[in-house]
Design a protein around this motif. Structure first.
Motif, PDB file in Angstrom:
ATOM      1  N   LEU A 216      65.569  10.764 -17.992  1.00  0.00           N
ATOM      2  CA  LEU A 216      66.859  11.335 -17.602  1.00  0.00           C
ATOM      3  C   LEU A 216      67.110  12.664 -18.310  1.00  0.00           C
ATOM      4  CD1 LEU A 216      68.988   8.088 -17.395  1.00  0.00           C
ATOM      5  CD2 LEU A 216      68.342   9.591 -15.502  1.00  0.00           C
ATOM      6  N   TYR A 217      66.656  12.785 -19.556  1.00  0.00           N
ATOM      7  CA  TYR A 217      66.771  14.088 -20.229  1.00  0.00           C
ATOM      8  C   TYR A 217      65.936  15.130 -19.490  1.00  0.00           C
ATOM      9  CZ  TYR A 217      69.433  12.422 -24.213  1.00  0.00           C
ATOM     10  OH  TYR A 217      70.431  11.925 -25.006  1.00  0.00           O
ATOM     11  N   LYS A 218      64.750  14.732 -19.036  1.00  0.00           N
ATOM     12  CA  LYS A 218      63.921  15.650 -18.250  1.00  0.00           C
ATOM     13  C   LYS A 218      64.631  16.010 -16.946  1.00  0.00           C
ATOM     14  CE  LYS A 218      59.401  16.256 -16.067  1.00  0.00           C
ATOM     15  NZ  LYS A 218      59.968  17.044 -15.001  1.00  0.00           N
ATOM     16  N   ALA A 219      65.298  15.042 -16.343  1.00  0.00           N
ATOM     17  CA  ALA A 219      66.036  15.307 -15.104  1.00  0.00           C
ATOM     18  C   ALA A 219      67.125  16.351 -15.332  1.00  0.00           C
ATOM     19  CB  ALA A 219      66.638  14.014 -14.554  1.00  0.00           C
ATOM     20  N   VAL A 220      67.805  16.275 -16.473  1.00  0.00           N
ATOM     21  CA  VAL A 220      68.843  17.268 -16.792  1.00  0.00           C
ATOM     22  C   VAL A 220      68.213  18.658 -16.868  1.00  0.00           C
ATOM     23  CG1 VAL A 220      70.482  18.061 -18.546  1.00  0.00           C
ATOM     24  CG2 VAL A 220      70.333  15.630 -17.995  1.00  0.00           C
ATOM     25  N   ILE A 221      67.086  18.750 -17.536  1.00  0.00           N
ATOM     26  CA  ILE A 221      66.398  20.043 -17.665  1.00  0.00           C
ATOM     27  C   ILE A 221      65.970  20.550 -16.291  1.00  0.00           C
ATOM     28  CG2 ILE A 221      64.321  21.174 -18.567  1.00  0.00           C
ATOM     29  CD1 ILE A 221      64.619  19.217 -21.004  1.00  0.00           C
ATOM     30  N   ASP A 222      65.408  19.664 -15.478  1.00  0.00           N
ATOM     31  CA  ASP A 222      64.962  20.072 -14.142  1.00  0.00           C
ATOM     32  C   ASP A 222      66.132  20.510 -13.263  1.00  0.00           C
ATOM     33  OD1 ASP A 222      62.366  19.533 -14.907  1.00  0.00           O
ATOM     34  OD2 ASP A 222      62.274  17.592 -13.877  1.00  0.00           O
ATOM     35  N   LEU A 223      67.250  19.793 -13.342  1.00  0.00           N
ATOM     36  CA  LEU A 223      68.429  20.188 -12.562  1.00  0.00           C
ATOM     37  C   LEU A 223      68.941  21.551 -13.015  1.00  0.00           C
ATOM     38  CD1 LEU A 223      70.353  16.791 -12.383  1.00  0.00           C
ATOM     39  CD2 LEU A 223      69.156  17.947 -10.505  1.00  0.00           C
ATOM     40  N   HIS A 224      68.916  21.777 -14.320  1.00  0.00           N
ATOM     41  CA  HIS A 224      69.358  23.073 -14.844  1.00  0.00           C
ATOM     42  C   HIS A 224      68.383  24.173 -14.432  1.00  0.00           C
ATOM     43  CE1 HIS A 224      69.829  26.279 -17.873  1.00  0.00           C
ATOM     44  NE2 HIS A 224      71.117  26.017 -17.693  1.00  0.00           N
ATOM     45  N   ASP A 225      67.092  23.917 -14.597  1.00  0.00           N
ATOM     46  CA  ASP A 225      66.087  24.913 -14.216  1.00  0.00           C
ATOM     47  C   ASP A 225      66.129  25.211 -12.722  1.00  0.00           C
ATOM     48  OD1 ASP A 225      65.292  25.056 -16.844  1.00  0.00           O
ATOM     49  OD2 ASP A 225      63.418  23.938 -16.554  1.00  0.00           O
ATOM     50  N   GLY A 226      66.532  24.225 -11.934  1.00  0.00           N
ATOM     51  CA  GLY A 226      66.640  24.413 -10.490  1.00  0.00           C
ATOM     52  C   GLY A 226      67.976  24.998 -10.058  1.00  0.00           C
ATOM     53  N   ASN A 227      68.796  25.381 -11.031  1.00  0.00           N
ATOM     54  CA  ASN A 227      70.121  25.960 -10.757  1.00  0.00           C
ATOM     55  C   ASN A 227      71.029  25.015  -9.972  1.00  0.00           C
ATOM     56  OD1 ASN A 227      69.647  28.448 -12.104  1.00  0.00           O
ATOM     57  ND2 ASN A 227      68.391  29.070 -10.362  1.00  0.00           N
ATOM     58  N   LEU A 228      70.846  23.715 -10.169  1.00  0.00           N
ATOM     59  CA  LEU A 228      71.696  22.740  -9.505  1.00  0.00           C
ATOM     60  C   LEU A 228      72.859  22.315 -10.399  1.00  0.00           C
ATOM     61  CD1 LEU A 228      68.972  20.597  -7.733  1.00  0.00           C
ATOM     62  CD2 LEU A 228      70.306  22.496  -6.813  1.00  0.00           C
ATOM     63  N   ILE A 229      72.694  22.506 -11.702  1.00  0.00           N
ATOM     64  CA  ILE A 229      73.800  22.327 -12.649  1.00  0.00           C
ATOM     65  C   ILE A 229      73.811  23.532 -13.571  1.00  0.00           C
ATOM     66  CG2 ILE A 229      73.787  19.797 -12.583  1.00  0.00           C
ATOM     67  CD1 ILE A 229      72.362  19.827 -15.319  1.00  0.00           C
ATOM     68  N   ARG A 230      74.969  23.797 -14.161  1.00  0.00           N
ATOM     69  CA  ARG A 230      75.062  24.890 -15.130  1.00  0.00           C
ATOM     70  C   ARG A 230      75.806  24.393 -16.360  1.00  0.00           C
ATOM     71  NH1 ARG A 230      77.842  27.689 -11.097  1.00  0.00           N
ATOM     72  NH2 ARG A 230      79.902  26.819 -10.878  1.00  0.00           N
ATOM     73  N   ILE A 231      75.476  24.979 -17.481  1.00  0.00           N
ATOM     74  CA  ILE A 231      76.151  24.655 -18.736  1.00  0.00           C
ATOM     75  C   ILE A 231      77.435  25.466 -18.784  1.00  0.00           C
ATOM     76  CG2 ILE A 231      76.023  24.752 -21.250  1.00  0.00           C
ATOM     77  CD1 ILE A 231      72.942  24.493 -20.912  1.00  0.00           C
ATOM     78  N   VAL A 232      78.548  24.772 -18.873  1.00  0.00           N
ATOM     79  CA  VAL A 232      79.852  25.423 -18.923  1.00  0.00           C
ATOM     80  C   VAL A 232      80.275  25.629 -20.374  1.00  0.00           C
ATOM     81  CG1 VAL A 232      82.272  25.232 -18.227  1.00  0.00           C
ATOM     82  CG2 VAL A 232      80.479  24.380 -16.718  1.00  0.00           C
ATOM     83  N   HIS A 233      80.022  24.618 -21.198  1.00  0.00           N
ATOM     84  CA  HIS A 233      80.334  24.692 -22.627  1.00  0.00           C
ATOM     85  C   HIS A 233      79.090  24.251 -23.395  1.00  0.00           C
ATOM     86  CE1 HIS A 233      84.539  25.264 -21.652  1.00  0.00           C
ATOM     87  NE2 HIS A 233      84.513  24.182 -20.910  1.00  0.00           N
TER      88      HIS A 233
END
Length: 130
Positions: free
Chosen positions: A92-109
């Motif tokens: 799941l941590y890898k999934a977070v990284i992949d979603l971020h790298d894929g521009n599907l999620i962004r870090i707001v804070h």
């Protein structure tokens, strides 16, 4: 219109899958990216939960929801169920990284030492869920 542009118009996403040539900026869109990226079950569920959140959220808050522990707290570290669960949590941590790298999620804070990164789904992330 050149051949690549015609191909992209006829088959959105095909150009990105078949060549290393960057897609011109005028073809960038959340829907196009969503058509190209395939999410696995964990990525999809994590993105879905993040997208449903009314405010930025720590992605790890959903890990127990997606893969709850199926062993007793007293289980030994080497218990096969605990080991399998730990692997799922790391996935799941890898999934977070992949979603971020894929521009599907962004870090707001960004993480600040007291809490993890707070994220939200991007426009492309919402499009990937449809």
């Amino acid at each position: 219109m050149n051949g690549d542009e015609q191909l992209l118009r006829l088959r959105p996403g095909l150009l990105a899958l078949t060549t290393a040539t960057p897609i011109p900026a005028r073809f960038h869109s959340p829907a196009l990216y969503a058509a190209v990226m395939t999410l696995n079950a964990d990525e999809y569920e994590l993105l879905r939960l993040i997208a449903q959140s009314p405010e930025p959220v720590a992605a790890s808050d959903f890990f127990q929801t997606i893969h709850p522990a199926n062993f007793e707290r007293s289980a030994a570290e080497e218990d096969p169920r605990r080991v399998a669960w730990q692997k799922k949590q790391l996935g799941l941590y890898k999934a977070v990284i992949d979603l971020h790298d894929g521009n599907l999620i962004r870090i707001v804070h960004p993480a600040n030492g007291e809490r993890p990164d707070l994220v939200e789904a991007t426009e492309a992330g919402h499009a990937a869920l449809t």
